[in-house]
Design a protein around this motif. Sequence first.
Motif, PDB file in Angstrom:
ATOM      1  N   ASP A 232       0.861   5.957  -9.784  1.00 57.82           N
ATOM      2  CA  ASP A 232      -0.207   6.924  -9.531  1.00 57.82           C
ATOM      3  C   ASP A 232      -0.029   8.230 -10.303  1.00 57.82           C
ATOM      4  O   ASP A 232      -1.000   8.914 -10.598  1.00 57.82           O
ATOM      5  CB  ASP A 232      -0.270   7.228  -8.028  1.00 57.82           C
TER       6      ASP A 232
ATOM      7  N   ALA B   9       1.816   4.680  -2.521  1.00 60.65           N
ATOM      8  CA  ALA B   9       1.599   5.441  -3.751  1.00 60.65           C
ATOM      9  C   ALA B   9       2.923   5.547  -4.495  1.00 60.65           C
ATOM     10  O   ALA B   9       3.994   5.555  -3.885  1.00 60.65           O
ATOM     11  CB  ALA B   9       1.055   6.827  -3.431  1.00 60.65           C
TER      12      ALA B   9
ATOM     13  N   ASN C 208      -4.362   7.852  -2.665  1.00 59.39           N
ATOM     14  CA  ASN C 208      -4.122   6.449  -2.356  1.00 59.39           C
ATOM     15  C   ASN C 208      -4.708   6.031  -1.012  1.00 59.39           C
ATOM     16  O   ASN C 208      -5.120   4.902  -0.820  1.00 59.39           O
ATOM     17  CB  ASN C 208      -2.615   6.177  -2.362  1.00 59.39           C
ATOM     18  N   THR C 209      -4.745   6.977  -0.078  1.00 62.69           N
ATOM     19  CA  THR C 209      -5.116   6.628   1.294  1.00 62.69           C
ATOM     20  C   THR C 209      -6.450   7.193   1.735  1.00 62.69           C
ATOM     21  O   THR C 209      -7.224   6.524   2.410  1.00 62.69           O
ATOM     22  CB  THR C 209      -4.027   7.119   2.269  1.00 62.69           C
TER      23      THR C 209
ATOM     24  N   ASP D  17       0.832  -1.206   0.000  1.00 61.97           N
ATOM     25  CA  ASP D  17       0.000   0.000   0.000  1.00 61.97           C
ATOM     26  C   ASP D  17       0.870   1.260   0.000  1.00 61.97           C
ATOM     27  O   ASP D  17       0.921   2.009   0.965  1.00 61.97           O
ATOM     28  CB  ASP D  17      -0.919  -0.010   1.227  1.00 61.97           C
TER      29      ASP D  17
END
Length: 227
Positions: A96, A74, A119-120, A72
Amino acid sequence: MKILVVEDNPALNKEIEEALFENGFRVETCLDLNTALEKIAVYSYDAIIVDIGLPDGSGLEIIKYVKQHRIDSAILILTAKDKIEDKVVGLNLGADDYMTKPFHKAELNARIHSIIRRNTFDRENKITFENIELDLLNNEVKVDSKLISLTKKEFDLLLYFIRNKNRVLTKESIAEHLWGDHADQSDNFDYIYNHIKNLRKKITIASGNNYIKAMYGIGYKFSTNSN
């Protein structure tokens, strides 16, 4: 938030590191593909800046590794202006965003913030947990709409807890997230306890709620539950 910079030009590598550090990021760097893969296998990063042309292989292998192992992080690609095809391949692999060299420090900072939010936190500049609000752009925290003063490490710790709310986090994982490679140099976790104690005290004083639960012999959990 922690960034890994993978760039084989030592001068540019250092320039990127300093620019990100000035904007509040914790930064680790490396100059080649193999070192990058070793770091990614052991440590976690909010974002990875990847130069495609590395001395021992293609930076595209980093993107493949991250996606194959469902890591996880980016990813921001760095490409030369005459290597647009690398950008296309990288984005298709799951990167990304991309930037072409040379670039401005302000744009780099903005791009990193953007891909981490995307991303989060679904592009949100502010995130909330119960009565706590974090401003990711300004590194500010409000509890019950009142601004509280946190150190940089306390802010990063709170963000890490909220990202992993209701999950038990070991002291080792907290240390690695806040200090990266340097966490291995300590033989105890007293410094973790002190940061958590201070963060808990500030939140409790401001809101009356203790969200940080000690899990005996394991670590900590950030939760509204009593257990």
